[in-house]
Design an enzyme around this catalytic site. Structure first.
Site, PDB file in Angstrom:
ATOM      1  CD  GLU A  37      -8.449  -0.103  -3.107  1.00  0.00           C
ATOM      2  OE1 GLU A  37      -8.941   1.102  -2.958  1.00  0.00           O
ATOM      3  OE2 GLU A  37      -7.101  -0.269  -2.715  1.00  0.00           O
TER       4      GLU A  37
ATOM      5  CB  CYS B 282      -1.004  -6.483  -4.037  1.00  0.00           C
ATOM      6  SG  CYS B 282      -1.041  -6.110  -2.251  1.00  0.00           S
TER       7      CYS B 282
ATOM      8  CB  CYS C  19      -3.088   0.711  11.505  1.00  0.00           C
ATOM      9  SG  CYS C  19      -2.745  -1.031  11.945  1.00  0.00           S
TER      10      CYS C  19
ATOM     11  CB  CYS D 168      -4.105   1.637   7.386  1.00  0.00           C
ATOM     12  SG  CYS D 168      -4.569   0.390   6.470  1.00  0.00           S
TER      13      CYS D 168
ATOM     14  N   GLY E  22      -7.423  -5.548   4.443  1.00  0.00           N
ATOM     15  CA  GLY E  22      -7.680  -6.377   5.717  1.00  0.00           C
ATOM     16  C   GLY E  22      -6.601  -7.197   6.189  1.00  0.00           C
TER      17      GLY E  22
ATOM     18  CB  CYS F 140      -4.830   1.394  -1.896  1.00  0.00           C
ATOM     19  SG  CYS F 140      -4.871  -0.086  -0.816  1.00  0.00           S
TER      20      CYS F 140
HETATM   21  N1  SAH Z   1      -3.362  -6.151   7.747  1.00  0.00           N
HETATM   22  C1  SAH Z   1      -2.086  -6.824   7.144  1.00  0.00           C
HETATM   23  C2  SAH Z   1      -1.898  -6.749   5.702  1.00  0.00           C
HETATM   24  C3  SAH Z   1      -2.633  -5.639   4.855  1.00  0.00           C
HETATM   25  S1  SAH Z   1      -1.828  -4.032   5.160  1.00  0.00           S
HETATM   26  C4  SAH Z   1      -1.124  -5.915   7.777  1.00  0.00           C
HETATM   27  O1  SAH Z   1      -1.191  -4.695   8.449  1.00  0.00           O
HETATM   28  O2  SAH Z   1       0.251  -6.088   7.850  1.00  0.00           O
HETATM   29  C5  SAH Z   1       0.072  -4.193   4.303  1.00  0.00           C
HETATM   30  C6  SAH Z   1       1.060  -3.269   4.592  1.00  0.00           C
HETATM   31  O3  SAH Z   1       0.876  -2.299   4.208  1.00  0.00           O
HETATM   32  C7  SAH Z   1       1.280  -3.363   6.176  1.00  0.00           C
HETATM   33  O4  SAH Z   1       2.413  -3.422   6.536  1.00  0.00           O
HETATM   34  C8  SAH Z   1       0.578  -2.078   6.330  1.00  0.00           C
HETATM   35  O5  SAH Z   1       1.169  -1.406   7.886  1.00  0.00           O
HETATM   36  C9  SAH Z   1       1.281  -1.184   5.286  1.00  0.00           C
HETATM   37  N2  SAH Z   1       0.285   0.110   5.116  1.00  0.00           N
HETATM   38  C10 SAH Z   1      -0.749   0.418   5.620  1.00  0.00           C
HETATM   39  N3  SAH Z   1      -1.181   1.910   5.381  1.00  0.00           N
HETATM   40  C11 SAH Z   1       0.090   2.296   4.938  1.00  0.00           C
HETATM   41  C12 SAH Z   1       0.417   3.601   4.211  1.00  0.00           C
HETATM   42  N4  SAH Z   1      -0.498   4.461   4.307  1.00  0.00           N
HETATM   43  N5  SAH Z   1       1.551   3.642   3.832  1.00  0.00           N
HETATM   44  C13 SAH Z   1       2.394   2.653   3.590  1.00  0.00           C
HETATM   45  N6  SAH Z   1       2.214   1.385   4.082  1.00  0.00           N
HETATM   46  C14 SAH Z   1       0.842   1.121   4.773  1.00  0.00           C
HETATM   47 FE1  SF4 Z   2      -3.557  -2.120  10.105  1.00  0.00          FE
HETATM   48 FE2  SF4 Z   2      -3.237  -3.747   8.096  1.00  0.00          FE
HETATM   49 FE3  SF4 Z   2      -5.792  -3.325   9.072  1.00  0.00          FE
HETATM   50 FE4  SF4 Z   2      -4.642  -1.336   7.800  1.00  0.00          FE
HETATM   51  S1  SF4 Z   2      -5.092  -3.392   6.740  1.00  0.00           S
HETATM   52  S2  SF4 Z   2      -5.699  -1.142   9.492  1.00  0.00           S
HETATM   53  S3  SF4 Z   2      -2.328  -1.994   8.229  1.00  0.00           S
HETATM   54  S4  SF4 Z   2      -4.154  -4.266  10.048  1.00  0.00           S
END
Ligand code: SAH
Ligand code: SF4
Length: 409
Positions: A129, A148, A159, A162, A219, A393
């Site tokens: 995406e 983005c 996480c 996510c 990612g 997403c």
């Molecule tokens: N992997 C990297 C970058 C991609 S995620 C990272 O984790 O930083 C980009 C951002 O979106 C991160 O801060 C992540 O924690 C946040 N994010 C992930 N899932 C989310 C959600 N459901 N609501 C709000 N922010 C979210």
């Molecule tokens: Fe965590 Fe970023 Fe990976 Fe989502 S994309 S699982 S927020 S590290």
């Protein structure tokens, strides 16, 4: 190409999103001959290698520079349109390479028209995406166009809040697959700008191209370190896309060795660290990576990063109702960041289908913010626009970050 406007029928969309299947004529990259799909993408050829390949094809060095410019400055979608190159050379390139390694599969546009999300299909069928956000002139802030981008198909880091993490890891993206997302979004913006100019609604010097790129899609960019940095080199290249490093933001879950490595890179990139909790107990509950790199180690690396680069760090903090949003958490966060050159982005969670989390109410989030502000920690809280299409997403939190980057100058 046309984008459907908001369609809220969950029966047909599976989510409150507008879905539009592209028709065949909409994307010329997709309409290259079928044999071309088997060829490697020229966007995956590094600058040095391109110079070498072009010389192997019996061409002088300036041809490689022209080719580079056609690809990244002009954004050519076919070799045929590279009219600065001689026909036989174009034909030779056509035999060896295709241009884009990604093809748009589905497109969504937010109800207010500010945000597009595109699902791209890669040559092996994987899906990623990308999001494009348009911000108009807003008070003192200039207009912006932010992309983005994804750096991996899926993510291994799990996480719990996510959507990507909930899906698991598929594979690394190549540099060309990363860069192609920006090139595609720039084409959309360029054609909108051309329409405005043709209609007499704007002058050439009044329209805005892509201004910012945030590595906040699917990612973990620092778990695909080399390809991410190769894509940065291409985006930053003065004879190509020419996006200033200060307009590129890499977001990381907090991979300590890679943060240290990044501090040594020659680029003045922005770094965003996904913190999401101020103590190991809370952070380990939602972010498994915290067991490998606990907060003390992470903060040590962050402080060293600021010292080495003299650049502030952006900390992302997703507010999860009754999980990490108590006044106690806010106080601990303020203590943790005390004295560090940083900016905190507070982001109400985008609830995902599988996740148990919801957004705190206004009172809880305001109190959280107030505690940080009173403690002197710079912060931004914003519910971004285009939220209706970000929901699928569940992670595209770029608006708040983008504002913060802008606020920081
Ligand atoms: N992997 C990297 C970058 C991609 S995620 C990272 O984790 O930083 C980009 C951002 O979106 C991160 O801060 C992540 O924690 C946040 N994010 C992930 N899932 C989310 C959600 N459901 N609501 C709000 N922010 C979210
Ligand atoms: Fe965590 Fe970023 Fe990976 Fe989502 S994309 S699982 S927020 S590290």
């Amino acid at each position: 190409m046309t984008l459907a406007s908001q369609n809220s029928d969950p029966e047909t969309t599976g989510a409150p999103d507008a879905l539009a299947t592209l028709d065949d004529s909409s994307e010329s990259a997709a309409s290259e001959s079928s044999t071309a799909t088997l060829l490697p993408s020229i966007l995956d050829v590094s600058e040095d290698d391109l110079n070498y390949q072009v010389s192997q094809m019996g061409q002088p060095p300036f041809r490689a520079r022209q080719l580079w410019r056609s690809l990244y400055h002009e954004g050519a979608q076919s070799f045929d349109e590279m009219t600065t190159l001689a026909k036989p050379f174009r034909a030779a390139l056509e035999e060896r390479y295709r241009i884009s390694p990604i093809v748009p599969e589905l497109e969504l546009r937010s109800a207010d028209g500010s945000t597009d999300k595109i699902l791209f299909k890669l040559q092996d069928g994987e899906l990623i995406e990308t999001v494009l956000m348009r911000y108009g002139l807003d008070g003192h802030r200039r207009a912006r166009r932010t992309v983005c981008i994804s750096t991996q198909a899926g993510c291994a880091l799990g996480c719990t809040f996510c959507a990507t993490g909930q899906q698991g890891f598929r594979r690394q993206l190549s540099p060309g697959e990363i860069v192609a997302q920006v090139l595609h979004m720039r084409r959309i913006i360029r054609s909108e700008n051309a329409e405005l100019i043709a209609a007499g609604s704007a002058k050439k010097d009044e329209v805005t191209e892509i201004t910012n790129v945030v590595f906040m899609g699917m990612g973990e960019p620092l778990a695909n370190y080399n390809n991410t940095m190769s894509s940065v080199a291409v985006m930053n290249h003065a004879q190509g896309m020419n996006i200033g490093a200060r307009h590129l933001t890499i977001s990381t879950v907090g991979l300590v060795p890679e943060i240290r490595k990044l501090a040594q890179e020659p680029y003045q990139l922005n770094l965003a660290v996904s913190l999401h909790a101020p103590d190991d107990e809370s952070r380990s509950r939602t972010m498994p990576i915290n067991k490998r790199y606990p907060i003390a180690r992470l903060m040590h690396a962050c402080r060293d990063y600021v010292e080495t680069t003299n650049r502030r760090i952006f900390f992302e903090y997703v507010l999860l109702d009754h999980e990490n949003d108590t006044p106690e958490h806010a106080k601990k966060l303020a203590e943790l960041l005390n004295g560090l050159m940083c900016h905190v982005n507070l982001i109400p969670v985008n609830p995902t289908e599988k996740g148990p989390y919801s957004r705190p109410n206004d009172k809880r989030s305001s109190l959280f913010r107030e505690i940080l502000t009173k403690a002197g920690i710079p912060n931004t809280f914003r519910q971004e626009k285009g939220i209706d299409i970000n929901a699928g997403c569940g992670q595209l939190r770029a608006r708040a970050l983008d504002d913060a980057v802008e606020a920081a100058g």
